[in-house]
Write an enzyme that holds these catalytic residues in place. Structure first.
Site, PDB file in Angstrom:
ATOM      1  CD1 TRP A  45      18.691  48.418  87.960  1.00 24.89           C
ATOM      2  CD2 TRP A  45      19.619  50.429  87.697  1.00 24.89           C
ATOM      3  NE1 TRP A  45      19.135  48.563  86.659  1.00 24.89           N
ATOM      4  CE2 TRP A  45      19.801  49.535  86.518  1.00 24.89           C
ATOM      5  CE3 TRP A  45      20.349  51.620  87.750  1.00 24.89           C
ATOM      6  CZ2 TRP A  45      20.629  49.938  85.140  1.00 24.89           C
ATOM      7  CZ3 TRP A  45      20.977  51.925  86.298  1.00 24.89           C
ATOM      8  CH2 TRP A  45      21.036  50.999  85.440  1.00 24.89           C
ATOM      9  CG  ASN A  46      16.420  54.088  85.761  1.00 24.47           C
ATOM     10  OD1 ASN A  46      15.635  53.628  86.529  1.00 24.47           O
ATOM     11  ND2 ASN A  46      16.476  55.134  84.811  1.00 24.47           N
ATOM     12  CE  LYS A  69      11.345  42.640  91.353  1.00 17.84           C
ATOM     13  NZ  LYS A  69      12.611  42.869  91.350  1.00 17.84           N
ATOM     14  N   PRO A  70      10.836  47.027  94.733  1.00 19.36           N
ATOM     15  CG  PRO A  70      12.213  47.901  96.397  1.00 19.36           C
ATOM     16  CD  PRO A  70      11.121  47.103  96.225  1.00 19.36           C
ATOM     17  CG  ASP A  71      17.253  46.633  90.897  1.00 18.61           C
ATOM     18  OD1 ASP A  71      18.392  46.851  91.446  1.00 18.61           O
ATOM     19  OD2 ASP A  71      16.974  45.828  89.881  1.00 18.61           O
ATOM     20  N   GLY A 129      10.902  49.352  83.364  1.00 18.97           N
ATOM     21  CA  GLY A 129      12.196  48.539  82.894  1.00 18.97           C
ATOM     22  C   GLY A 129      12.183  48.199  81.603  1.00 18.97           C
ATOM     23  CB  SER A 130      14.288  45.636  79.774  1.00 18.76           C
ATOM     24  OG  SER A 130      13.618  44.309  80.285  1.00 18.76           O
ATOM     25  CD  GLU A 148       9.100  55.752  81.801  1.00 20.09           C
ATOM     26  OE1 GLU A 148      10.310  55.653  82.058  1.00 20.09           O
ATOM     27  OE2 GLU A 148       8.470  56.750  82.141  1.00 20.09           O
ATOM     28  CG  LEU A 149       8.238  48.856  78.326  1.00 22.97           C
ATOM     29  CD1 LEU A 149       7.539  47.931  77.489  1.00 22.97           C
ATOM     30  CD2 LEU A 149       8.408  48.081  79.753  1.00 22.97           C
ATOM     31  CB  CYS A 168      13.503  55.838  80.640  1.00 20.03           C
ATOM     32  SG  CYS A 168      12.656  57.036  81.726  1.00 20.03           S
TER      33      CYS A 168
END
Length: 528
Positions: free
Chosen positions: A168-169, A192-194, A243-244, A265-266, A299
């Site tokens: 989402w960012n 799948k987007p947020d 994401g995380s 990418e975390l 990020c």
């Protein structure tokens, strides 16, 4: 800090988004006619933003079936045809940017200038890959096993159907940026987007369709990872996830079970180093961009700031003064510099991290408070000092407008402290001496390091790879890696005349001696 209370007065629908546009984009979600619905709210005010259908695991599987049916014809198109579609998308994006800027702000809450950087990012990436794809994907002659006699070619075939899971960012940069090279390489996509920022991703799909992308090649599903994530993993030929770190580990494990590739990418706990010869005014202004762009929900944002002892007071004074002058607000124009956080979870995390640090002895130099008077999710850009290891934000990613300042005595200590983390995504080094800055940068353990810039120099250098080390992920986006990861490399080797077995009339022993002499000769003449 300067506050802007100006609301948008020209909107024609919820949260400044025309209702017809929101409804039309919702029809692009791959979901059944009787799908459950989910509603989203705008971070600026908490007002209703979108009403979206929710995809089921069966909807995801059906999307993959359609994508596979469309992918073969898409891959068969000449690269030049795929390129033309992407370049039309590029032009449409720039011409219609005001529409997507409103969407990004309404869904994410960031300031408009930060939203515009997403438009810039996608324009750069689209042009780069559209004009590089033919060369990157072209068959390449490789050195054969036996000179002249072995004709070896490297080919690249599309993976098939790629699952893209975007956050989402950065709803446009992440919502479209990873799809672009995958599409040009001949893949289909199920994304799948947020849910919070799904309209922006759906807008990008809508625009790509207008540019000429065939039906079924790029599809969107909406839903929680716990509901449809496994269906994505079970059907994908490759996974691109942003994401995380915790979620990335699970995806890497599941991809490993299926023996498919994944690019991840975390998280990050990114450092900025201000050396003793830095231009302090420029470094302080650079720290504003490094720490507070997109309200710190970035990020590659800086959360640890290391300053040489000899310039610490001068830098801190300049940085604090500039931070206190930041314009915070919810305007749908370029009048503000910092927007809102995106969701309650982020506000809770930022508040908890700052409150914990203050309770354990940290000093607040600027900010430090939520701003409910501006909107439900606003938090002041915050600078802390006297931060110690027992405080949560010392090691943990905050992902908000919060930075901690530390000092160092020399370059060696700065490098050591910058590298004292399990993460390794981005870093920033400031020095008037470019050679010195680059030398320090080369020793920082991070996938991208910027000298005299916060993050945009490396991110915007789309011809170079971008990604993380350690807990910050696997794989790279941008550059050749950013496209070729979506392909299967194949080697075709055609052996002519003599092979590796002894020819007729020559014993194996004599053939071995002949090959030994040939190998020694090749080494002596410098052959590779």
């Amino acid at each position: 800090m300067t506050i802007d209370h100006t609301p948008r007065t020209t909107s024609t629908g919820n949260a400044g988004i025309p209702a017809a546009l929101s409804a039309r984009l919702a029809t692009r979600v791959s979901a059944g006619p009787d799908a459950q619905r989910v509603q989203t709210a705008t971070p600026f005010t908490g007002d209703l933003l979108a009403d979206l259908p929710v995809s089921t695991p069966a909807d995801v599987e059906a999307a993959f079936v359609r994508a596979r049916a469309a992918q073969a014809a898409w891959a068969a198109k000449p690269v030049a045809e795929r390129k033309a579609i992407l370049l039309r998308f590029h032009d449409l994006l720039l011409d219609r940017q005001s529409e997507v800027l409103d969407l990004i702000q309404a869904e994410n809450g960031k300031a408009r200038r930060d939203a515009f950087l997403e438009v810039t990012d996608i324009a750069l990436a689209t042009r780069y890959y559209a004009r590089s794809a033919a060369k990157l994907l072209a068959p390449k002659r490789r050195r054969g096993a036996i000179p002249v006699l072995t004709h070896t070619t490297e080919l690249h075939h599309p993976k098939g159907v790629v699952a893209v899971i975007s956050p989402w960012n950065y709803p446009l940069s992440m919502g479209a940026g990873d799809a672009i090279p995958a599409l040009l390489a001949g893949n289909a996509i199920v994304q799948k987007p947020d849910t919070q920022t799904a309209l922006t991703a759906l807008w990008a799909l809508d625009l790509m369709t207008e540019a000429g992308l065939p039906t079924g090649v790029w599809q969107m599903v909406i839903g929680r990872g716990g509901s449809i994530g496994q269906s994505l993993m079970d059907n994908a030929d490759y996974v691109m996830f942003t994401g995380s770190t915790a979620s990335g580990r699970r995806i890497a494990r599941d991809a490993g079970e299926r023996l498919i590739g994944a690019s991840l990418e975390l998280g990050g706990k990114n450092p900025m180093i201000v050396l003793d010869d830095a231009d302090i005014a420029k470094a302080a202004e650079g720290a504003i961009a490094a720490c507070f762009s997109s309200t710190g929900q970035l990020c590659v944002s800086i959360e640890r700031l290391y300053v040489a002892e000899s310039v610490r007071d001068e830098f801190v004074a300049a940085f604090v003064e500039r931070t206190k002058r930041l314009k915070i607000g919810a305007a749908f124009d370029y009048s503000t510099e910092v927007g809102s956080l995106t969701n309650q979870s982020q506000l809770d995390t930022v508040t908890a991290h700052v409150d914990d640090a203050v309770a354990k002895g940290a000093t607040v130099l600027a900010g430090g408070l939520p701003r409910p008077d501006l909107g439900p999710l606003f938090y002041e850009p915050t600078i802390l000092t006297d931060v110690t290891p027992e405080m949560t934000l010392y090691n943990d990613e905050t992902f908000g407008p919060v930075v901690s300042i530390y000092t160092f005595r020399d370059d060696e200590e700065a490098i050591q402290r910058a590298n004292a983390t399990t993460y390794g995504l981005n870093a920033s080094v400031w020095s008037r001496d470019g050679a010195r800055g680059r030398a320090v940068a080369s020793r920082v353990r991070a996938g991208t390091v910027n000298v005299n810039d916060a993050y945009a120099a490396a991110w915007g250098s789309v011809d170079a790879p971008m990604g993380g080390m350690g807990d910050s992920g696997l794989g790279r986006r941008h550059g050749a890696d950013g496209m070729l990861k979506y392909t299967e490399a194949q080697t075709v080797a055609h052996q002519r005349l003599l092979g590796f077995s002894a020819p007729a009339g020559l014993s194996d022993s004599a053939w071995a001696q002949t090959l030994t002499l040939a190998l020694k000769t090749m080494k002596r003449i410098g052959a590779r």
